[in-house]
Design a protein around this motif. Structure first.
Motif, PDB file in Angstrom:
ATOM      1  N   TYR A 292      12.109  16.904  -5.905  1.00 40.00           N
ATOM      2  CA  TYR A 292      11.995  15.584  -5.310  1.00 40.00           C
ATOM      3  C   TYR A 292      11.805  14.555  -6.428  1.00 40.00           C
ATOM      4  O   TYR A 292      11.231  14.876  -7.470  1.00 40.00           O
ATOM      5  CB  TYR A 292      10.830  15.531  -4.327  1.00 40.00           C
ATOM      6  CG  TYR A 292      11.147  16.227  -3.035  1.00 40.00           C
ATOM      7  CD1 TYR A 292      11.827  15.554  -2.028  1.00 40.00           C
ATOM      8  CD2 TYR A 292      10.824  17.568  -2.834  1.00 40.00           C
ATOM      9  CE1 TYR A 292      12.160  16.189  -0.852  1.00 40.00           C
ATOM     10  CE2 TYR A 292      11.151  18.215  -1.655  1.00 40.00           C
ATOM     11  CZ  TYR A 292      11.822  17.523  -0.660  1.00 40.00           C
ATOM     12  OH  TYR A 292      12.169  18.140   0.498  1.00 40.00           O
TER      13      TYR A 292
ATOM     14  N   TYR B 114      13.044   2.221 -10.288  1.00 39.65           N
ATOM     15  CA  TYR B 114      13.512   3.527  -9.808  1.00 39.65           C
ATOM     16  C   TYR B 114      13.693   3.520  -8.306  1.00 39.65           C
ATOM     17  O   TYR B 114      12.758   3.806  -7.573  1.00 39.65           O
ATOM     18  CB  TYR B 114      12.500   4.605 -10.162  1.00 39.65           C
ATOM     19  CG  TYR B 114      12.095   4.621 -11.605  1.00 39.65           C
ATOM     20  CD1 TYR B 114      13.053   4.839 -12.587  1.00 39.65           C
ATOM     21  CD2 TYR B 114      10.781   4.437 -11.976  1.00 39.65           C
ATOM     22  CE1 TYR B 114      12.684   4.870 -13.914  1.00 39.65           C
ATOM     23  CE2 TYR B 114      10.412   4.478 -13.302  1.00 39.65           C
ATOM     24  CZ  TYR B 114      11.362   4.687 -14.265  1.00 39.65           C
ATOM     25  OH  TYR B 114      10.996   4.725 -15.570  1.00 39.65           O
TER      26      TYR B 114
ATOM     27  N   TRP C  97       6.885  15.490  -0.222  1.00 37.13           N
ATOM     28  CA  TRP C  97       7.617  14.814  -1.295  1.00 37.13           C
ATOM     29  C   TRP C  97       6.832  13.666  -1.896  1.00 37.13           C
ATOM     30  O   TRP C  97       7.042  13.259  -3.016  1.00 37.13           O
ATOM     31  CB  TRP C  97       8.967  14.304  -0.787  1.00 37.13           C
ATOM     32  CG  TRP C  97       8.885  13.479   0.465  1.00 37.13           C
ATOM     33  CD1 TRP C  97       9.033  13.929   1.750  1.00 37.13           C
ATOM     34  CD2 TRP C  97       8.628  12.075   0.581  1.00 37.13           C
ATOM     35  NE1 TRP C  97       8.888  12.894   2.632  1.00 37.13           N
ATOM     36  CE2 TRP C  97       8.644  11.743   1.950  1.00 37.13           C
ATOM     37  CE3 TRP C  97       8.396  11.057  -0.355  1.00 37.13           C
ATOM     38  CZ2 TRP C  97       8.428  10.451   2.412  1.00 37.13           C
ATOM     39  CZ3 TRP C  97       8.187   9.763   0.112  1.00 37.13           C
ATOM     40  CH2 TRP C  97       8.202   9.484   1.503  1.00 37.13           C
TER      41      TRP C  97
ATOM     42  N   GLY D   9       9.762  12.317  -6.951  1.00 41.25           N
ATOM     43  CA  GLY D   9       8.374  12.204  -7.387  1.00 41.25           C
ATOM     44  C   GLY D   9       7.984  13.218  -8.456  1.00 41.25           C
ATOM     45  O   GLY D   9       6.990  13.041  -9.137  1.00 41.25           O
ATOM     46  N   GLN D  10       8.771  14.272  -8.587  1.00 37.54           N
ATOM     47  CA  GLN D  10       8.462  15.292  -9.587  1.00 37.54           C
ATOM     48  C   GLN D  10       9.157  15.027 -10.915  1.00 37.54           C
ATOM     49  O   GLN D  10       8.972  15.773 -11.866  1.00 37.54           O
ATOM     50  CB  GLN D  10       8.913  16.669  -9.065  1.00 37.54           C
ATOM     51  CG  GLN D  10       8.208  17.103  -7.796  1.00 37.54           C
ATOM     52  CD  GLN D  10       8.878  18.314  -7.168  1.00 37.54           C
ATOM     53  OE1 GLN D  10      10.036  18.245  -6.758  1.00 37.54           O
ATOM     54  NE2 GLN D  10       8.162  19.419  -7.093  1.00 37.54           N
TER      55      GLN D  10
ATOM     56  N   LEU E  90      15.862  -0.162  -2.058  1.00 35.65           N
ATOM     57  CA  LEU E  90      16.331   0.958  -1.237  1.00 35.65           C
ATOM     58  C   LEU E  90      17.286   0.447  -0.164  1.00 35.65           C
ATOM     59  O   LEU E  90      18.292   1.083   0.154  1.00 35.65           O
ATOM     60  CB  LEU E  90      15.149   1.673  -0.582  1.00 35.65           C
ATOM     61  CG  LEU E  90      14.217   2.433  -1.518  1.00 35.65           C
ATOM     62  CD1 LEU E  90      13.115   3.103  -0.726  1.00 35.65           C
ATOM     63  CD2 LEU E  90      14.998   3.473  -2.309  1.00 35.65           C
TER      64      LEU E  90
ATOM     65  N   LEU F 196      15.024   5.410  -5.765  1.00 36.12           N
ATOM     66  CA  LEU F 196      15.586   6.626  -5.181  1.00 36.12           C
ATOM     67  C   LEU F 196      15.010   6.836  -3.789  1.00 36.12           C
ATOM     68  O   LEU F 196      13.974   6.280  -3.448  1.00 36.12           O
ATOM     69  CB  LEU F 196      15.255   7.828  -6.059  1.00 36.12           C
ATOM     70  CG  LEU F 196      15.817   7.781  -7.477  1.00 36.12           C
ATOM     71  CD1 LEU F 196      15.405   9.025  -8.244  1.00 36.12           C
ATOM     72  CD2 LEU F 196      17.334   7.655  -7.450  1.00 36.12           C
ATOM     73  N   PHE F 197      15.708   7.657  -3.014  1.00 36.63           N
ATOM     74  CA  PHE F 197      15.189   8.026  -1.705  1.00 36.63           C
ATOM     75  C   PHE F 197      14.205   9.170  -1.929  1.00 36.63           C
ATOM     76  O   PHE F 197      14.589  10.317  -2.089  1.00 36.63           O
ATOM     77  CB  PHE F 197      16.333   8.425  -0.774  1.00 36.63           C
ATOM     78  CG  PHE F 197      17.396   7.357  -0.663  1.00 36.63           C
ATOM     79  CD1 PHE F 197      17.073   6.088  -0.206  1.00 36.63           C
ATOM     80  CD2 PHE F 197      18.707   7.609  -1.035  1.00 36.63           C
ATOM     81  CE1 PHE F 197      18.040   5.089  -0.120  1.00 36.63           C
ATOM     82  CE2 PHE F 197      19.677   6.618  -0.951  1.00 36.63           C
ATOM     83  CZ  PHE F 197      19.344   5.355  -0.494  1.00 36.63           C
ATOM     84  N   GLU F 198      12.934   8.811  -1.951  1.00 35.18           N
ATOM     85  CA  GLU F 198      11.897   9.744  -2.391  1.00 35.18           C
ATOM     86  C   GLU F 198      11.790  10.980  -1.498  1.00 35.18           C
ATOM     87  O   GLU F 198      11.274  12.004  -1.923  1.00 35.18           O
ATOM     88  CB  GLU F 198      10.537   9.044  -2.420  1.00 35.18           C
ATOM     89  CG  GLU F 198      10.489   7.795  -3.285  1.00 35.18           C
ATOM     90  CD  GLU F 198      10.396   8.108  -4.768  1.00 35.18           C
ATOM     91  OE1 GLU F 198       9.766   9.119  -5.115  1.00 35.18           O
ATOM     92  OE2 GLU F 198      10.968   7.351  -5.567  1.00 35.18           O
ATOM     93  N   TRP F 199      12.219  10.838  -0.255  1.00 38.54           N
ATOM     94  CA  TRP F 199      12.077  11.946   0.691  1.00 38.54           C
ATOM     95  C   TRP F 199      13.270  12.907   0.636  1.00 38.54           C
ATOM     96  O   TRP F 199      13.346  13.854   1.393  1.00 38.54           O
ATOM     97  CB  TRP F 199      11.908  11.401   2.111  1.00 38.54           C
ATOM     98  CG  TRP F 199      13.035  10.509   2.538  1.00 38.54           C
ATOM     99  CD1 TRP F 199      14.120  10.880   3.289  1.00 38.54           C
ATOM    100  CD2 TRP F 199      13.209   9.125   2.252  1.00 38.54           C
ATOM    101  NE1 TRP F 199      14.959   9.800   3.461  1.00 38.54           N
ATOM    102  CE2 TRP F 199      14.421   8.707   2.840  1.00 38.54           C
ATOM    103  CE3 TRP F 199      12.449   8.180   1.541  1.00 38.54           C
ATOM    104  CZ2 TRP F 199      14.884   7.408   2.746  1.00 38.54           C
ATOM    105  CZ3 TRP F 199      12.939   6.888   1.459  1.00 38.54           C
ATOM    106  CH2 TRP F 199      14.123   6.510   2.045  1.00 38.54           C
ATOM    107  N   LYS F 200      14.215  12.598  -0.236  1.00 29.24           N
ATOM    108  CA  LYS F 200      15.357  13.485  -0.408  1.00 29.24           C
ATOM    109  C   LYS F 200      15.295  14.120  -1.791  1.00 29.24           C
ATOM    110  O   LYS F 200      14.821  13.506  -2.731  1.00 29.24           O
ATOM    111  CB  LYS F 200      16.673  12.719  -0.262  1.00 29.24           C
ATOM    112  CG  LYS F 200      16.944  12.231   1.149  1.00 29.24           C
ATOM    113  CD  LYS F 200      18.264  11.493   1.181  1.00 29.24           C
ATOM    114  CE  LYS F 200      18.551  10.966   2.576  1.00 29.24           C
ATOM    115  NZ  LYS F 200      18.800  12.037   3.546  1.00 29.24           N
TER     116      LYS F 200
ATOM    117  N   ARG G 133      14.950  10.358 -13.294  1.00 29.37           N
ATOM    118  CA  ARG G 133      15.141   9.572 -12.069  1.00 29.37           C
ATOM    119  C   ARG G 133      16.345   8.645 -12.223  1.00 29.37           C
ATOM    120  O   ARG G 133      17.156   8.526 -11.304  1.00 29.37           O
ATOM    121  CB  ARG G 133      13.891   8.753 -11.761  1.00 29.37           C
ATOM    122  CG  ARG G 133      12.700   9.589 -11.352  1.00 29.37           C
ATOM    123  CD  ARG G 133      11.447   8.733 -11.253  1.00 29.37           C
ATOM    124  NE  ARG G 133      11.579   7.737 -10.211  1.00 29.37           N
ATOM    125  CZ  ARG G 133      11.132   7.902  -8.969  1.00 29.37           C
ATOM    126  NH1 ARG G 133      10.506   8.992  -8.644  1.00 29.37           N
ATOM    127  NH2 ARG G 133      11.299   6.968  -8.077  1.00 29.37           N
TER     128      ARG G 133
END
Ligand SMILES: Nc1ncnc2c1ncn2[C@@H]1O[C@H](COP(=O)(O)OP(=O)(O)OP(=O)(O)O)[C@@H](O)[C@H]1O
Ligand SMILES: [Mg+2]
Lengths: 269, 273
Positions: free
Chosen positions: A132, A86, B268, A134-135, B170, A88-92, A141
């Motif tokens: 996010y 996975y 996040w 993470g949720q 990433l 992904l850009f976790e902070w977006k 995802r």
């Protein structure tokens, strides 16, 4: 010609502690526009390496990859990539991840917003735009990852075991979703997996990769009509194709196990 | 009867491997256990089991704290020490974060710096006191230099690790999306490594605190560490104990601040699971 993506004698040799290790060897492949091609092979046979080469993320040490006749020299926005795991850009947020992929395109602000909205719907993530990663669950995802790879409208979508970490039910749903998105958006797909059912269910053509070094062992057309219902896996036509591929893979796996056994034996002396 | 087993009665149900317990219990445990220790401490001294010279009672230590606060010594000491800690740690951080990031991303820079830093970080900071005086004199600069030396070399390697452990895919995703190396560094690698780096900052400022006494060992007139060293001369055990506990308390507050801020900054990153 006629093929959108061609691989011509593509090979990749890694240098491991000074010794050359061939991961991929003389792969020739021609993939037509809008075709869906699966690549199957046992673990470590060079599937990711091959996909990375097509994606321009790794350089081939032999041969050439061409897209519409032009040699691939690096990553480009004519290709979208969905990675193993996975990524992904976790902070977006969900929308933020998808929007980020559009940053380098020359669309107007309004067009970009519209694209993002469109793909949120296309992968069924309406209501989760502001969540996010993470949720989200694993399946959700990977839907973000698919939207992120398609939103800038690449001609080719490269997928590296995208559903490998999902449970069987979610995986089935994701396969259907992928086929729907592929049908709606007309894109050429190169899909790597080690799950034979998945490979056959999705593809127009399955490429079986032999291991060590990874080279093409066989190509099998999948002439099953579309749309394919989920229970097509029980269809005799499906089963016949699957059986052929399984026997190929079994042969390869046995070979590589013998190789491994042989080398341990040798190392015993 | 598996369901019965799940509902073990009594304290046993709070002592299952890796199982969560209610928040109130977790917090209470953290308060009650130290309180018990203080109680034991109090009992031992009150019953005269040890001489006050070796271990004064909690009351005496507290009284010493009140005295220092009344006379203004405590604030003077604390502000000087906090200033030194912040100056030393910030200087280290301002250098370690960018250098660590470069080391984590460019093998050449890692190759050039890693052996050197790995060596220096094992050198005992106390042994560098004479040199630090030679180089930085006997003013605040010398104290800050010691704190810097105690922090920087650990910090830079940890930041490098924080950067290296981010998901390689990433970076690949960034490349396929058409971002330049600079953009990938700033917009993907940095935010991805940020929670880890923040954690490194939190852990390393704790180490900076532990170097305070060493930093104020020589040529200092005030400071929490200095106070402790002075007290040693007069065998003022309660001053030593109070000073030590107070440094611990400030360290605890620092840690709390970093944890809270981290949770807000990287909200996040928390909802996982
Ligand atoms: N950077 C590298 N350096 C050295 N060897 C590598 C490197 N990347 C891959 N290999 C080797 O090349 C071979 C193919 O690896 P690759 O990751 O492409 O396999 P895969 O088919 O994707 O495996 P999996 O199913 O486990 O994902 C493996 O034997 C691997 O050890
Ligand atoms: Mg792989």
């Amino acid at each position: 010609m006629g093929a959108l993506l061609t691989l011509d004698g593509v090979g990749k040799t890694f240098d491991v502690d000074g010794k050359p290790v061939a991961a991929v060897d003389s792969v020739d492949l021609a993939i037509a526009e809008n075709e869906f091609v699966s690549i199957v092979g046992s673990s470590g046979c060079g599937k990711s390496t091959l996909l990375n080469i097509v994606g321009g993320l790794e350089e081939a040490t032999a041969g050439e990859v061409r897209i519409a006749g032009k040699p691939v020299t690096g990553p480009g926005r004519d290709r979208g990539f969905v990675f193993q795991g996975y990524s992904l850009f976790e902070w977006k947020t969900v929308a933020g991840n998808i929007r980020f992929a559009l940053e380098k395109s020359r669309l107007s602000r309004a067009e970009k917003a519209e694209r993002v909205e469109h793909f949120i719907d296309a992968v069924g993530l309406r209501g989760f735009e502001n969540a996010y990663p993470g949720q989200l669950s694993g399946g959700m995802r990977q839907r973000v990852a698919i939207a992120r790879a398609l939103v800038y409208r690449p001609r080719i979508l490269l997928m590296d075991e995208p559903f490998g970490a999902l449970d069987a039910q979610t995986r089935g749903m994701m396969q259907e979703l992928l086929l729907r998105v592929w049908g709606d958006h007309k894109v050429t797909v190169l899909f790597v997996t080690h799950d034979v059912d998945e490979a056959v269910f999705l593809a127009d053509r399955v490429v079986v990769l032999a291991s060590r070094p990874g080279r093409i062992k066989r190509e099998i057309r999948v002439p099953l009509a579309r749309p394919r219902p989920y229970d097509i896996v029980a269809d005799p036509g499906f089963v016949a194709i699957k059986r052929e591929i399984l026997s190929d893979i079994r042969e390869e796996t046995l070979k590589s196990m013998q190789l491994a056994l042989g080398s341990t034996e040798r190392s015993l002396y | 009867m598996p369901i019965q087993d799940q509902r073990k009665a009594g304290a046993g149900r709070y002592l299952r491997l890796r199982r969560d317990i209610p928040d109130w219990l977790f917090t209470s445990a953290g308060v009650i256990f130290p309180a018990l220790l203080i109680l034991v401490w109090w009992a031992v001294t009150e019953l005269g089991l040890v001489r006050p010279l070796f271990l004064p009672g909690p009351g005496d230590v507290l009284a010493e704290g009140v005295r220092q606060a009344r006379e203004g010594i405590l604030w003077a000491d604390a502000s000087v020490s906090i200033y030194r800690i912040l100056a030393g740690w910030l200087t280290a951080t301002v250098l370690a974060v960018p250098i660590g990031i470069l080391m984590g991303n460019f093998r050449l820079i890692e190759g050039a710096l890693e052996p050197l830093i790995s060596t220096i970080r094992y050198m005992p900071v106390v042994a560098l006191i004479p040199l630090s005086i030679l180089w930085a004199g006997i003013g605040d600069g010398q104290k800050i230099l010691i704190l810097f030396l105690g922090t920087f070399f650990q910090q830079v390697l940890m930041v490098m690790d924080n950067v290296k452990t981010i998901d390689m895919n990433l970076i690949k995703a960034g490349q396929t999306l058409g971002f330049s190396n600079r953009e990938i560094l700033v917009r993907i690698i940095l935010p991805a490594a940020a929670p880890g780096i923040w954690d490194t900052l939190r852990i390393t400022i704790g180490w900076t605190w532990t170097y305070l006494v060493v930093a104020e060992l020589v040529a200092a007139n005030e400071g929490l560490g200095r106070r402790i060293m002075d007290a040693q001369r007069y065998l003022a055990t309660e001053t030593i104990l109070f000073g030590t506990l107070f440094i611990g308390f400030l360290g605890f507050l620092t840690d709390y601040f970093f944890k809270r801020t981290g949770r807000v900054l990287f909200a996040w990153n928390r909802q996982r699971g």
